[in-house]
Enzyme design. Structure first.
Site, PDB file in Angstrom:
ATOM      1  CE  LYS A   1      10.115  43.941  32.305  1.00 37.27           C
ATOM      2  NZ  LYS A   1      10.126  42.637  31.669  1.00 37.27           N
TER       3      LYS A   1
ATOM      4  CG  HIS B   1      21.259  68.129   7.392  1.00 35.98           C
ATOM      5  ND1 HIS B   1      21.832  69.197   6.738  1.00 35.98           N
ATOM      6  CD2 HIS B   1      21.156  67.130   6.478  1.00 35.98           C
ATOM      7  CE1 HIS B   1      22.041  68.864   5.464  1.00 35.98           C
ATOM      8  NE2 HIS B   1      21.641  67.613   5.281  1.00 35.98           N
TER       9      HIS B   1
ATOM     10  CD  GLU C   1      16.141  43.304  26.294  1.00 36.79           C
ATOM     11  OE1 GLU C   1      15.393  44.030  26.965  1.00 36.79           O
ATOM     12  OE2 GLU C   1      15.721  42.546  25.405  1.00 36.79           O
TER      13      GLU C   1
HETATM   14  O1  F6P Z   1      11.519  44.153  29.469  1.00 35.96           O
HETATM   15  C1  F6P Z   1      12.323  43.617  28.477  1.00 35.96           C
HETATM   16  C2  F6P Z   1      11.633  42.508  27.749  1.00 35.96           C
HETATM   17  O2  F6P Z   1      11.546  41.395  28.543  1.00 35.96           O
HETATM   18  C3  F6P Z   1      12.324  42.188  26.430  1.00 35.96           C
HETATM   19  O3  F6P Z   1      13.384  41.325  26.581  1.00 35.96           O
HETATM   20  C4  F6P Z   1      11.198  41.648  25.622  1.00 35.96           C
HETATM   21  O4  F6P Z   1      11.470  41.651  24.254  1.00 35.96           O
HETATM   22  C5  F6P Z   1      10.097  42.610  26.010  1.00 35.96           C
HETATM   23  O5  F6P Z   1      10.315  42.880  27.369  1.00 35.96           O
HETATM   24  C6  F6P Z   1       8.701  42.117  25.789  1.00 35.96           C
HETATM   25  O6  F6P Z   1       8.471  40.924  26.466  1.00 35.96           O
HETATM   26  P1  F6P Z   1       7.194  40.051  26.157  1.00 35.96           P
HETATM   27  O7  F6P Z   1       7.274  39.632  24.728  1.00 35.96           O
HETATM   28  O8  F6P Z   1       7.259  38.907  27.109  1.00 35.96           O
HETATM   29  O9  F6P Z   1       5.983  40.924  26.390  1.00 35.96           O
END
Ligand code: F6P
Length: 555
Positions: free
Chosen positions: A512, A384, A353
């Protein structure tokens, strides 16, 4: 051409690669009995052996020259000094402040962060202490027996990995569970054995907007309400760790149970923050402090040690060597300690990431390869499963091996056998087995020459496969903290060299956004044609197989 590719060191490394790519580590070791001593470093109880890498003194000198040419020492200071190096989000990157043990103020925008970090940690400690000591009682005045951390990504992987790694330090009569998956089977499978009267939830989300977490949190609340019949004592069972206090309040969490995290700590670097609540409940505040101390010691080492003796810097430079000159596409992280079974999963987020980016800090597409695909597994299981490819595949997969000198119970028979595999694998990957060696072996077994000729090619190991080995005494909280920090800083150094922002994550947004649109489209039975034919086809097939009565009832 990018600035990076025009640096003196990069040009020299390109030539050096051509001149040395055929060198075999077996020969390097044969010629130089001091290679291990020269290419290994020690920090506290951690030995880092990088001698089984395809490098010479000249390689290391050129890689270090590259680090200087991109001005790494200045970048390290920028990081620690709270400069807003996460420029696309206009944020400082100060996870190091969370584990700072020094008494120099940690300044951000003219404010010393230390007092607020200390105050918030104290609040977390108080809650953890009360739950651990059974002073915290639930709706029916019973003590808490189960804690459920609901979060995903950095709000899950870090604490989950640490809790697993430090299991020997956990209380046995208090269970800490982690729920991350939006698939209802995760939360249902977890709650099915729990009692709402003795369960405590941590809704861990920096944004308090992440769909996965919020849907699971709603389900948890409903489960509690169904079990208890009212929400009067909800505050005894729900807490939040977030940078978004307003949304946590809106969800119904009482102010005293909302723990703050700051925007200057990235999700994947947040296990040191209040996100560590689940960890502190499991292992206790003293051990949590030791975890921080371990990381702090590496921070000090990283900040103050010359680059040539600096473990995270060497780790990063070796990664650059393989990624950008050998064109290696992946790296493997292979712990030989069962407690580290989630280490690679956690590192995947930290690394991929952070450095899975195709534009540089100026917003221009890069003309070199950036972050590798990181994968991993408990080493002994990997042997394995996928080690065949590491030994005889056509891809170069540099691997990190992590192993303890003492395990907790230390049944000698287990540990000796385990460690013999650690040493054997790194030796086998490095040396390989030549044709003449295979032939001699088969002749010794009495095989005739015709059969030998037929079998020979399959039994040859090219070797020259790089590994770096971390040997540590025991996986204590402090050692774990150190190991994690080494990887965090490795990722940072590589980001500096690749001239990318390792601290944003815009690449997770598109999926998203599309999911939000599609979730609406799944709410009724109407067939849709707003996407490409594949996406339409999949959605419509789903809708036909699962008519509205059974389809997602949007709550
Ligand atoms: O979708 C990725 C992300 O934004 C990560 O960078 C982050 O750790 C995770 O989602 C969870 O985000 P949050 O803590 O805001 O729920």
């Amino acid at each position: 051409m990018s600035r990076l590719k025009q640096t003196q060191a990069w040009l020299a490394l390109t030539q050096h690669y051509e001149a040395t790519k055929q060198l075999h580590m077996r020969d390097l070791f044969d010629k130089d009995p001091t290679r291990f001593d020269r290419f290994s470093l020690q920090l506290n109880d951690i030995l880092y052996d990088y001698s089984k890498n395809r490098v010479t003194d000249e390689t290391m000198a050129l890689l270090l020259a590259l680090a200087h040419e991109v001005d790494l020492p200045t970048w390290i200071e920028r990081l620690f000094n709270g400069e807003k190096i996460n420029h696309t989000e206009n944020r400082a990157v100060l996870h190091t402040a969370l584990r700072d043990r020094g008494d120099t103020p940690v300044m951000l925008d003219g404010v010393d962060l230390a007092p607020q970090i200390k105050a918030e940690r104290e609040r977390v400690k108080v809650l953890a202490r009360k739950i651990r000591s059974r002073e915290w009682i639930g709706v029916t005045e019973q003590a808490i027996t189960d804690v459920v951390n609901i979060g995903i990504g950095g709000s899950n992987l870090g604490p989950l990995m640490v809790n697993e790694a430090l299991r020997p330090y956990s209380l046995h009569d208090l269970k800490v569970h982690f729920v991350s998956n939006l698939d209802e089977n995760h939360i249902n499978g977890t709650l099915e054995y729990l009692d709402p009267k003795t369960t405590f939830f941590i809704i861990a989300s920096k944004s308090f907007k992440t769909q996965d977490t919020m849907v699971n949190a709603e389900t948890a609340r409903q489960w509690y309400l169904n079990g208890i019949g009212s929400d009067t004592k909800l505050h005894r069972h729900f807490s939040a760790v977030t940078a978004n206090t307003a949304l946590a309040r809106e969800f119904g969490i009482a102010d005293e149970n909302i723990f703050h995290m700051s925007d200057w700590v990235g999700g994947r670097f947040s296990l040191w923050s209040s996100i560590g609540l689940a960890t502190m409940i499991a292992i206790g505040e003293e051990h949590f402090e030791e975890l921080l101390t371990g990381a702090y010691k590496v921070d000090q080492h990283f900040r103050n040690t010359p680059l040539e003796k600096n473990i995270p810097v060497i780790m990063a430079l070796l990664g650059i060597w393989y990624n950008n000159f050998f064109d290696a596409q992946s790296v493997a992280v292979l712990p030989y300690d069962q407690h580290l079974h989630r280490f690679a999963a956690y590192m995947q987020q930290v690394d991929m990431e952070s450095n899975g980016k195709y534009v540089d800090r100026a917003g221009k597409p890069v003309d070199y390869s950036t972050g590798p695909v990181l994968f991993g597994e408990i080493g002994i299981s990997g042997q394995h499963a996928f080690f065949q490819l590491l030994h005889q595949g056509t891809k170069l997969v540099p691997a990190d091996i992590l192993a303890p000198i003492f395990s907790f119970r230390c049944i000698p028979r287990h540990h000796r056998a385990l460690m013999s595999n650690v040493f054997a694998q790194t030796e086998a990957l490095m040396r390989g087995k030549r044709e003449d060696e295979v032939r001699a072996e088969l002749q010794k077994q009495g095989m005739d020459e015709e059969a030998i000729a037929a079998l020979l090619p399959y039994k040859v190991f090219p070797g020259n496969r790089p590994t770096s080995t971390f040997l540590f005494d025991t996986l204590t909280p402090e050692t774990l903290g150190s190991l994690i920090a080494m990887y965090e800083h490795k990722v940072f150094v590589q980001g500096v060299i690749w001239d990318i922002n390792s601290f944003d994550q815009w690449g997770v947004e598109l999926g998203k956004q599309l999911a939000a649109t599609i979730e609406n489209e799944l709410g009724d039975g109407a067939l849709i044609d707003s996407h490409d034919s594949s996406t339409n086809g999949l959605i419509n097939y789903y809708k036909q197989r699962r008519p509205p009565s059974k389809a997602l009832a949007k709550s």
